[in-house]
Design a protein around this motif. Structure first.
Motif, PDB file in Angstrom:
ATOM      1  N   GLY B  98       0.673  -1.171  -0.099  1.00 51.15           N
ATOM      2  CA  GLY B  98       0.151   0.066  -0.095  1.00 51.15           C
ATOM      3  C   GLY B  98       0.763   1.266   0.101  1.00 51.15           C
ATOM      4  O   GLY B  98       0.532   2.301  -0.475  1.00 51.15           O
ATOM      5  N   ILE B 101       2.590   1.766  -3.575  1.00 48.09           N
ATOM      6  CA  ILE B 101       1.400   2.206  -4.451  1.00 48.09           C
ATOM      7  C   ILE B 101       1.221   3.844  -4.248  1.00 48.09           C
ATOM      8  O   ILE B 101       1.288   4.401  -5.220  1.00 48.09           O
ATOM      9  N   ARG B 102       1.532   4.216  -3.044  1.00 51.62           N
ATOM     10  CA  ARG B 102       1.479   5.633  -2.820  1.00 51.62           C
ATOM     11  C   ARG B 102       2.804   6.443  -2.982  1.00 51.62           C
ATOM     12  O   ARG B 102       2.918   7.722  -2.579  1.00 51.62           O
ATOM     13  N   HIS B 103       3.663   5.630  -3.478  1.00 47.16           N
ATOM     14  CA  HIS B 103       5.121   6.301  -3.963  1.00 47.16           C
ATOM     15  C   HIS B 103       5.687   6.808  -2.886  1.00 47.16           C
ATOM     16  O   HIS B 103       6.297   8.112  -2.686  1.00 47.16           O
TER      17      HIS B 103
END
Lengths: 270, 327
Positions: B98, B101-103
């Protein structure tokens, strides 16, 4: 007790004999082809008259065989690519969405591989004429793709069903969008199934002859068509033999790979 | 309120999974959705997570209207019964998913993953793959993965359902302690009343797609709103047509007001507890007494005694779904 043991031992021996016989029937002719490719006798006299590499050299320099090989590889790659794309998409649609006619899709995808090649061939030939599509590599690729899709579709569908939807749900719950979910979660789990399907497709396309006959143009020949055309020309027979021997060796590779990939995917999960 | 569900209905074809369900779940609480399978509890959880779209009704999470929000934007962490582990990633990368994905910056991800793995006691398994973990470890990994993105709400769908009894008990106690540490609003689905009673602050009893009662474990046990809730939350027996808990049946050797004559058909000693099978006015019933009481009264099969049921459920108290949650 001893009777049962003796019976099962006899049964096992009989099974062994049958298995050996089947293997002999399948593989001895293949061995003969390979041996004959080195046979000095032009008429393949038996026992071989002597060892020679000249047929291999001639085959290597035969432009007809080389261009046919190139066409076959191109057609195989093309058909496999189309099948991978469409087969995966169809498998996704069927396993992840509900829509009208969903049950029918599996049947429609499966049908072309069950249809006699000659029927598919004639149908495609007519269709291409009506559409005004010029015969050539493209029509061969389309023809092969019709029956290649099912292998990718079946492999991908089985894998998607086994994976279930919760991996994708977990990914989306963690913030991944649809494309990210496909790229990071679904595709890596699907990869081996697609590879296995793709390799089989390539092999299937590579030796296809019936549908190809109806979809190829006079100047564009695949290897099987070239072999078929040259088989009965005495001058070319040794070269054809060499090509066949080379193909035996080459076809072992994708089948072996496909089996390994499928085997790996089966073990080591859950 | 952390989660507000109002008048939600959801059907799958002809099957009505949820029928006009309204639930309020207070911030920071640990709530169990309890009920028999097919009762709609998992569907309700999935509606809250955004994995199912309700046909009617609305969902609010932390005061934000969430009915139309996709799961990605609800700020909920979801833990699946069968773990939904990403098998091609190590434990570490699963937990980091997670955040990647949010870098988030690499160093921040590394630290956060380390913290979480310590929280779920998997720090030495960071580089293993899920297939190399036991079921309990996989579920703890899934929990860490869900917590990594700091969800406002943690939802667990039968989280211990696929585990064997021993591990299930351990994880239960561990979840309770974890919640006391992390304080994130947590809702878990279970069909095991013991699990719900042991872990939850508050229990929502569901059956047939409806909420049957909401309350603390004590309230539900002591003041069940219906015969269904009473029999689902613990053992019951029937005396004179009334439901009663077997441990609320007093056995007397002499008659008294309200007592009924009974015949003991069997006495079974189960350690501390003694189960006394009875025949009361021709109907089978049973009572649960302590070993001391049984010895004191000298109970044995064939004895004629008197039974006095206490705390009999005579009428349906509050009606369905209207009991306010205790917070």
């Amino acid at each position: 007790m001893s009777g049962a043991v003796a019976g099962s031992a006899r049964g096992r021996r009989a099974l062994g004999v049958v298995t050996a016989a089947v293997l002999v029937v399948v593989y001895v002719p293949l061995a003969v082809v390979v041996i004959n490719s080195f046979n000095r006798s032009r008429t393949f006299g038996w026992p071989p008259a002597g060892f020679t590499l000249s047929w291999w050299a001639r085959a290597w320099h035969s432009t007809g065989a080389r261009s046919a090989l190139a066409t076959s590889v191109e057609a195989g790659l093309g058909a496999t690519a189309v099948a991978l794309l469409l087969g995966t998409m169809a498998a996704f649609a069927v396993s992840r969405y509900r829509f009208f006619g969903r049950e029918t899709v599996s049947f429609l995808v499966l049908l072309p591989i069950a249809l006699p090649g000659i029927v598919t061939g004639i149908a495609l030939n007519n269709a291409f004429r009506v559409l005004g599509l010029p015969f050539g590599l493209l029509t061969i690729i389309i023809g092969h793709a019709t029956f290649c899709i099912v292998l990718v579709y079946n492999n991908a569908l089985a894998r998607l069903r086994r994976l279930g939807g919760s991996l994708e749900e977990a990914s989306m719950d963690l913030g991944a969008g649809v494309l990210q979910t496909f790229r990071f979660v679904t595709f890596p789990q699907l990869r081996s199934a697609l590879l296995a399907g793709g390799l089989l497709d390539f092999a299937l396309s590579f030796d296809e002859i019936i549908v190809t006959t109806f979809t190829a143009a006079p100047g564009v020949q695949t290897l099987p068509l070239w072999i078929f055309g040259n088989l009965f020309r005495p001058n070319q027979a040794p070269v054809v033999n060499v090509v066949a021997a080379a193909l035996i060796v080459l076809s072992v590779v994708p089948v072996w790979l496909a089996q390994r990939v499928a085997g790996d995917a089966g073990g080591g999960r859950f | 309120m952390s989660i507000l569900v109002q008048n939600v209905s959801k059907s799958f074809g002809d099957f009505a999974a949820l029928h006009d369900v309204s639930v309020e779940i207070p911030s920071g609480s640990l709530t169990a959705l309890l009920g028999p399978s097919g009762g709609g509890k998992s569907t309700l959880l999935r509606v809250i997570a955004g994995l199912e779209q309700p046909d009617t009704g609305r969902v609010e999470i932390e005061g934000v209207e969430a009915t139309a929000l996709p799961p990605q934007r609800r700020g909920v962490g979801f833990v699946f019964q069968h773990y939904a582990a990403f098998k091609h990633m190590t434990v570490e990368r699963n937990v980091a998913f997670g955040l990647s994905i949010r870098h988030k910056p690499k160093e921040e991800i590394r630290q956060r993953v380390q913290e979480l793995l310590e929280l779920v006691h998997l720090e030495q398994f960071a580089h293993r793959y899920p297939s190399q973990l036991s079921g309990g470890q996989r579920q703890r990994m899934a929990l860490a993965r869900a917590l990594a993105v700091e969800p406002k709400v943690l939802l667990l769908d039968e989280p211990f359902g696929a585990l064997d009894a021993q591990v299930r008990k351990e994880l239960r106690a561990w979840l309770r302690r974890l919640h006391d540490q992390v304080h994130v609003t947590t809702v878990f689905v279970t069909h095991d009343q013991e699990e719900a009673m042991e872990v939850a602050d508050e229990i929502v009893v569901m059956a047939g797609g409806e909420v049957k009662q909401i309350g603390s474990p004590d309230e539900l046990y002591e003041r069940p709103a219906s015969e269904f809730v009473m029999s689902f939350l613990g053992p019951v027996t029937k005396i004179g047509g009334e439901l009663v808990r077997p441990h609320d049946v007093e056995i007397l050797t002499a008659g008294t007001a309200g007592a009924r004559p009974a015949l003991i058909s069997r006495v079974t000693r189960l350690g501390f507890e003694v189960r006394v099978d009875l025949e009361v006015e021709g109907e089978p019933a049973w009572a649960q007494v302590t070993r001391g009481t049984a010895d004191h009264l000298g109970l044995k099969s064939g004895d004629r005694v008197w039974v006095l049921p206490h705390k009999v459920r005579t009428s349906v108290a509050a009606s369905v779904g209207e009991t306010p949650p205790a917070s």
